[in-house]
Design an enzyme around this catalytic site. Structure first.
Site, short mmCIF file in Angstrom:
data_model
loop_
_atom_site.label_atom_id
_atom_site.label_comp_id
_atom_site.label_asym_id
_atom_site.label_seq_id
_atom_site.Cartn_x
_atom_site.Cartn_y
_atom_site.Cartn_z
N ARG A 12 0.83 -1.22 0.00
CA ARG A 12 0.00 0.00 0.00
C ARG A 12 0.86 1.27 0.00
O ARG A 12 0.54 2.27 0.64
CB ARG A 12 -0.96 0.01 1.19
CG ARG A 12 -2.03 -1.06 1.13
CD ARG A 12 -2.94 -0.97 2.34
NE ARG A 12 -2.24 -1.35 3.55
CZ ARG A 12 -2.64 -1.05 4.78
NH1 ARG A 12 -3.75 -0.36 4.96
NH2 ARG A 12 -1.94 -1.45 5.82
N ARG A 18 -8.01 5.01 0.24
CA ARG A 18 -8.82 4.07 1.02
C ARG A 18 -8.69 2.66 0.44
O ARG A 18 -9.01 2.42 -0.73
CB ARG A 18 -10.28 4.52 1.02
CG ARG A 18 -11.27 3.52 1.58
CD ARG A 18 -11.16 3.38 3.07
NE ARG A 18 -12.28 2.59 3.59
CZ ARG A 18 -12.21 1.86 4.69
NH1 ARG A 18 -11.09 1.82 5.39
NH2 ARG A 18 -13.26 1.19 5.11
N CYS A 62 -21.50 9.15 6.98
CA CYS A 62 -20.82 7.85 7.04
C CYS A 62 -20.04 7.79 8.35
O CYS A 62 -20.05 8.74 9.15
CB CYS A 62 -19.90 7.68 5.82
SG CYS A 62 -19.55 5.95 5.40
N GLY A 68 -21.40 5.20 13.38
CA GLY A 68 -20.87 4.05 14.10
C GLY A 68 -19.43 4.18 14.53
O GLY A 68 -19.11 4.08 15.72
N HIS A 100 -15.83 12.35 4.12
CA HIS A 100 -14.66 12.04 3.30
C HIS A 100 -13.87 13.28 2.93
O HIS A 100 -12.84 13.19 2.28
CB HIS A 100 -15.09 11.30 2.03
CG HIS A 100 -15.70 9.96 2.32
ND1 HIS A 100 -17.06 9.78 2.49
CD2 HIS A 100 -15.14 8.74 2.51
CE1 HIS A 100 -17.29 8.51 2.76
NE2 HIS A 100 -16.15 7.85 2.77
#
Length: 767
Positions: free
Chosen positions: A25, A527, A738, A444, A706
């Site tokens: 990554r 991401r 989100c 969440g 985001h």
């Protein structure tokens, strides 16, 4: 076995694209350092160059290396930059730079009350990859403005590679965008084609012979006006370099009558999605065209059954071709959707590892099948030996579990409906929860700091005992609860510090999955996700979330949400088995989640969120296949929630989806509260819920998590008031769009403070 060379077909090999994030990554970390100011642009570019050259070295065993698949954020945004088509609010009058791309993707905070909003982001067909949606206005102009494609071709040529560039085709590019004015965006096609002609001429000047031009919308049920523009478009584009028209994710045999009239030189078929279309293509397409056969699955990790393809392709090519053809063997789609290198997985059991192939191994599979077709007598035994592990797996007693099959059978005999209809449940929940008007909550997750990630890593590697790990995770949960109470949120969450990913966490708790160390796949920008692999029947052996959630509830008198990932999303965000249907996998997951809901409820948790952001993503591309999917997907969600008592409030969350097409199915989920992404689209997604008269409660996300921008109270108040004109205020919740795991605490607390202030202000105003 038929002899593949009876008609002297010539075979070449290629892939449609390759992962761009790097085996470790590297691109992700370089991007994030650059955005934080810790990397210079040159350092970022150096990382990208290293990744590209490694990718090309891997592909050098193929007939071509694919160039143009590397992107700094996503390939659609790169196309927008190439043709000079970026929103005016981000570009202004200046030349396009890397920072311009990042402003489009992430927003910017140096103008207006909230800065220039990021462009819409949506799913790439039915995958978990996202792209930045092009925005079209009637006065748009297009011009060559970003040289990345040409620079990288020169770079690959200088290294001695045989280069095949890839470019998103103009019709698909136009189709996948959206109008910001009231006009028909097809009127822009002539101007768009003109700049594509310039791109293709530049490729010819560089000595390119073949261009892979992707028109993936050919796999959709297209309106006639879109189909009609293919011929005039490719009459203009063909003839300069050879064009391989590529589509994937579904069949295109119903478009062959149009395709055969196009001025192209070859067609790519995704045979993994639909093998039967090959026979029609062989009989319809001109004999001098290349036919590229996508036989190595670019969207899953299972080893290719090379023996199967050698047998079947030999029979199809020899039995249906009238003369020798040029045949290319390739991946079904870009390998972007696959992890990079199975060799890095040192902790997989040997037998399990023998079932898989990641991107690097898939390149070898393409080569192996190409060689076997060219010389079957030499390679037939090799491909048989290669395929043997997946043949042996089919009879494994560990894969098919009688106890799971029994639960599936009982499921057929039970209703998936809640005990009471929504109006009666709503009354019971309002009495039990006593929430104010415009209740506030989050989706969440809360910021996942470096300390949290290190803590999980230490526990996984055995450097930390479970008792020490549990103590520190509880400490983090306590801190998160205290922060939420300080902000005066109405419904709290435990913050999910124990979860690495909303799908992978549950895969680790459920029996039937295999997780990996380095199986990362790009979702968008920096991401990445690490999907688990479904290797056998799935079952829940013990509670997965109850301990953490019960502890969090013990710290507060406010309602605490239990957080679960829904069965459809778990199926979509893992690599599924290929020996059973997606429906069966999802039903197994639904049974496990139903058991978890029951245990959470018994532990005193009266609000449970079952996230289904992938419900729209899993929708088949063809209309004829969609209703069946929606029926079993909705039923699986309802099974998950069916153990909830009437006073237990079931939430679900969806993000970055076009709900218009499936709004009836969303309503049939019968969730008490649905939270959705609406801030990037300026509440446009709510139009579907208003037109349908959505019956239950809804939380339209009032700010874009985001983006690093901190939303102002004025901005969020405006969005909520707009929402209240479409949804009755008594059914409105206020929340981000989100989860907050990717954000820092400073911006998170400032944003949520503004959000809570807006809710309190509106309660007084609407009282």
């Amino acid at each position: 076995m038929s002899q593949a060379n009876t008609l002297n077909h010539s075979f070449k090999s290629h892939v449609l694209g390759y992962p761009r994030v790097g085996e470790q990554r590297e691109l992700k970390f370089a991007l994030e350092k650059y955005w934080k100011g810790e990397f210079t642009e040159q350092q970022l570019r150096d990382v990208g160059k290293t990744i590209r050259q490694q990718n090309w070295a891997t592909q050098s065993q193929l007939s071509f290396v694919t160039v143009g698949d590397f992107a700094w954020y996503d390939h659609v945004l790169s196309t927008s930059a190439l043709i000079g088509h970026l929103p005016k609010r981000h570009r202004g009058d200046s030349d396009i730079s890397l920072d311009t791309l990042f402003k489009v993707a992430r927003g910017q905070s140096n103008s207006g009350c909230c800065g220039a909003a990021a462009s819409d982001m949506t799913k790439w067909f039915n995958t978990n990859y996202h792209y930045i949606t092009p925005e079209f206005s009637a006065d748009d102009k297009f011009e060559l403005s970003w040289s990345q494609l040409f620079d990288e071709i020169e770079e690959a040529l200088a290294l001695g590679h045989s280069v095949k560039p890839v470019l998103l085709g103009p019709i698909s590019y136009l189709y996948l965008g959206k109008e910001v004015d009231s006009f028909d965006r097809l009127t822009l096609l002539p101007k768009l084609v003109a700049v594509y002609q310039q791109v293709i001429q530049r490729l010819a000047d560089l000595g390119i012979e073949w261009l892979q031009i992707d028109e993936p919308i050919l796999s959709l049920d297209l309106p006639s006006q879109w189909l009609q523009v293919f011929k005039p478009t490719y009459d203009e584009l063909g003839g300069t370099v050879k064009l391989l028209l590529s589509s994937y994710f579904d069949r295109i045999d119903d478009k062959l009558a149009i395709i055969k009239t196009l001025r192209v030189d070859g067609v790519h078929l995704d045979l993994v999605a639909n093998e039967a279309q090959l026979i029609e293509a062989l009989s319809v397409l001109p004999n001098d065209w290349v036919i590229s056969l996508g036989v190595v699955n670019g969207r899953n990790v299972w080893k290719c059954d090379a023996h199967y393809w050698l047998e079947n392709l030999s029979n199809s090519l020899n039995g249906n071709a009238t003369s020798a053809r040029q045949i290319w063997i390739g991946s079904s789609c870009s390998l972007l959707h696959s992890p990079l290198n199975l060799e890095l997985e040192t902790q997989l059991p040997a037998d399990t590892k023998s079932w898989f192939a990641f991107a690097k191994q898939k390149v070898s599979e393409v080569c192996q099948i190409t060689k076997a077709l060219s010389n079957p007598s030499e390679y037939a035994e090799r491909v048989l030996a290669y395929s043997r592990p997946i043949h042996q797996r089919k009879n494994s007693i560990n894969v098919h579990k009688p106890q799971v099959q029994q639960k599936l059978q009982r499921l057929k005999e039970q209703s998936s409906d809640r005990l009471l209809p929504f109006p009666e449940r709503q009354a019971a929940q309002r009495n039990a929860l006593n929430l104010p008007l415009f209740p506030t909550t989050t989706i969440g997750s809360f910021p996942q700091t470096g300390d949290i990630r290190r803590l999980r890593s230490q526990f996984k590697t055995g450097a930390l005992t479970f008792d020490a790990y549990r103590k520190q995770i509880r400490s983090e949960i306590k801190a998160v609860v205290e922060r939420q109470e300080s902000l005066d949120l109405d419904v709290l969450v435990h913050g999910e510090p124990e979860r690495n990913d909303m799908a992978e966490y549950f895969a680790e708790q459920l029996n039937g999955f295999q997780t990996t160390q380095y199986g990362w796949v790009q979702s968008y920008g920096s991401r990445c996700v690490k999907p688990a692999i479904v290797v056998e029947d799935i079952e829940r052996l013990e509670p997965m979330t109850v301990d953490w959630t019960r502890y969090a509830q013990s710290l507060t008198t406010k309602p605490m949400k239990g957080m679960l990932t829904g069965p459809v999303t778990l199926m979509c965000w893992t690599f599924p088995r290929e020996d059973i249907t997606r429906q069966t996998i999802t039903q197994q997951l639904a049974i496990a989640l139903k058991e978890e809901v029951s245990d959470l409820q018994d532990a005193g948790i009266n609000i449970i969120q079952i996230d289904e952001p992938a419900l729209r993503e899993g929708l088949p591309l063809r209309l004829a296949d969609q209703q069946h999917y929606l029926e079993w997907a909705v039923d699986a969600f309802k099974v998950s929630a069916s153990s909830a008592l009437p006073e237990t409030q079931i939430h679900t969350h969806m993000c970055y989806s076009d709900f218009n097409q499936i709004i009836d199915s969303v309503a049939h989920l019968d969730a008490d509260v649905i939270t959705i992404e609406t801030s990037r689209s300026n509440m446009e997604l709510l139009d579907a819920f208003e037109a349908f008269d959505y019956p239950n409660e809804i939380g339209p996300g009032v700010y874009d998590i985001h983006s690093p921008n901190i939303p102002s109270e004025q901005w969020m108040e405006q969005l909520v008031k707009r929402a209240s004109t479409q949804i009755p205020k008594e059914r409105l919740w206020i929340n981000p769009d989100c989860g907050l795991k990717t954000r820092g605490w400073d911006e998170t607390e400032k944003s949520l403070k503004n959000m809570v202030n807006v809710a309190k202000k509106l309660r007084k105003e609407f009282a």
